[in-house]
Design a protein around this motif. Structure first.
Motif, PDB file in Angstrom:
ATOM      1  N   LYS A  46       0.859  -1.206   0.000  1.00 53.00           N
ATOM      2  CA  LYS A  46       0.000   0.000   0.000  1.00 53.00           C
ATOM      3  C   LYS A  46       0.893   1.254   0.000  1.00 53.00           C
ATOM      4  CE  LYS A  46      -3.332  -2.784   2.466  1.00 53.00           C
ATOM      5  NZ  LYS A  46      -4.534  -2.834   3.261  1.00 53.00           N
ATOM      6  N   GLU A  91     -11.096 -11.298  -0.369  1.00 54.84           N
ATOM      7  CA  GLU A  91     -10.700 -10.462   0.760  1.00 54.84           C
ATOM      8  C   GLU A  91     -11.951  -9.907   1.432  1.00 54.84           C
ATOM      9  OE1 GLU A  91      -6.497  -8.927   0.608  1.00 54.84           O
ATOM     10  OE2 GLU A  91      -7.645  -7.501  -0.545  1.00 54.84           O
ATOM     11  N   GLY A 151      -7.083  -5.227   7.519  1.00 54.90           N
ATOM     12  CA  GLY A 151      -6.476  -4.246   8.415  1.00 54.90           C
ATOM     13  C   GLY A 151      -7.153  -4.143   9.769  1.00 54.90           C
ATOM     14  N   SER A 210      -6.017  -9.623   7.253  1.00 54.52           N
ATOM     15  CA  SER A 210      -5.343  -9.813   8.548  1.00 54.52           C
ATOM     16  C   SER A 210      -4.595 -11.143   8.651  1.00 54.52           C
ATOM     17  CB  SER A 210      -6.342  -9.662   9.698  1.00 54.52           C
ATOM     18  OG  SER A 210      -6.832  -8.339   9.745  1.00 54.52           O
TER      19      SER A 210
HETATM   20  C1  PEP Z   1      -5.024  -6.082   2.037  1.00 56.83           C
HETATM   21  O1  PEP Z   1      -5.146  -4.875   2.126  1.00 56.83           O
HETATM   22  O2  PEP Z   1      -5.038  -6.627   0.927  1.00 56.83           O
HETATM   23  C2  PEP Z   1      -4.873  -6.842   3.271  1.00 56.83           C
HETATM   24  C3  PEP Z   1      -5.125  -8.110   3.229  1.00 56.83           C
HETATM   25  O3  PEP Z   1      -4.485  -6.147   4.362  1.00 56.83           O
HETATM   26  P1  PEP Z   1      -4.225  -6.734   5.844  1.00 56.83           P
HETATM   27  O4  PEP Z   1      -3.386  -7.955   5.693  1.00 56.83           O
HETATM   28  O5  PEP Z   1      -3.520  -5.645   6.585  1.00 56.83           O
HETATM   29  O6  PEP Z   1      -5.565  -7.051   6.413  1.00 56.83           O
END
Ligand code: PEP
Length: 251
Positions: A11, A168, A174, A213
């Motif tokens: 990111k 996701e 996050g 996460s």
């Molecule tokens: C993402 O943004 O694709 C993601 C999975 O973030 P995180 O692992 O921080 O949840």
């Protein structure tokens, strides 16, 4: 058997010295390890692609973009095309991440255009789908996912075999609230069966990776699930040791 793909989505993070330290630690940690066809992908901000391309010399580590334009070239300030990502050594690109869908109003149609642009540039699109907490709680999860899946499948038609899907759940991104392995496997299996209904030849080959996460602690069991073909990692991919442990999980 489908091989596993572990993707780091940095990111809006990273800087010149962090990137160098990270790349060195990762390359060292992966040296002489038999990754058994597992691919590791780092998606830094675009401005660092060239730097990372020069640093990630281990043969199983690939570079990816975090997004690409739905246009090919022209008067589109701030955009990056698939061909440009390819020039900088990208093998993958994330498409339709929930942060882009929410903050940049990316629609399913734009996701299809971006996916096709990636494929025609010779890059593998990692197309993100997912539901919000509200949608899940109100029983709309399958409806929402189905709309995202079928828009993609009908939009890219016979190119679906060149796509990686990333499930996701937005409520898990996050937040520290990872889907349980059972929850993730259930959705992955169902997504595969949806693809099977329209394209039986592709369904068993299509990589479907999980994001939300992911940490060193839950990566091994997630990777054991039969329909989870890899991980898309945000926060934990910024910690070299943690990310390395995720990359090696279950080997
Ligand atoms: C993402 O943004 O694709 C993601 C999975 O973030 P995180 O692992 O921080 O949840």
């Amino acid at each position: 058997m489908r091989s596993k793909i572990i993707i780091a989505n940095w990111k809006l993070n990273g800087n010149w010295s962090f990137n160098e330290e990270f790349a060195n630690a990762l390359s060292k940690g992966l040296q002489e390890i038999d990754l058994k066809d597992r691919q590791i992908v780092i998606c830094p901000p675009n401005v660092y692609l060239q730097q990372m391309n020069g640093l990630l010399l281990e043969k199983s580590i690939f570079l990816g973009g975090q997004d690409l334009s739905d246009e090919l070239s022209g008067a589109f300030t701030g955009e990056t095309s698939g061909a440009m990502l390819k020039d900088f050594g990208c093998r993958y690109v994330i498409v339709g991440h929930s942060e882009r869908r929410a903050r940049h109003f990316e629609t399913d149609d734009m996701v299809v255009k971006k996916t096709m642009n990636a494929i025609s540039a010779g890059i593998i699109p990692v197309v993100c789908i997912g539901e919000t907490q509200e949608q899940r709680q109100s029983g709309l999860m399958k409806e929402v996912l189905s709309e995202q899946i079928h828009s993609l499948v009908s939009g890219v038609a016979d190119q679906i075999g060149n796509v990686v899907l990333a499930y996701e759940p937005i409520w898990a991104i996050g937040t520290g609230a990872t889907a349980t392995v059972e929850q993730a496997q259930e959705v992955h299996g169902w997504v595969r069966s949806e693809i099977e209904r329209v394209n039986p030849a592709i369904a068993q080959k299509l990589p479907i990776i999980y994001g939300g996460s992911v940490k060193a602690g839950n990566a091994p069991e997630l990777l054991e699930a039969p329909d989870i073909d890899g991980l898309l990692v945000g926060g934990a991919s910024l910690m070299p040791r943690e990310f390395l442990t995720i990359c090696l999980a279950g080997l």
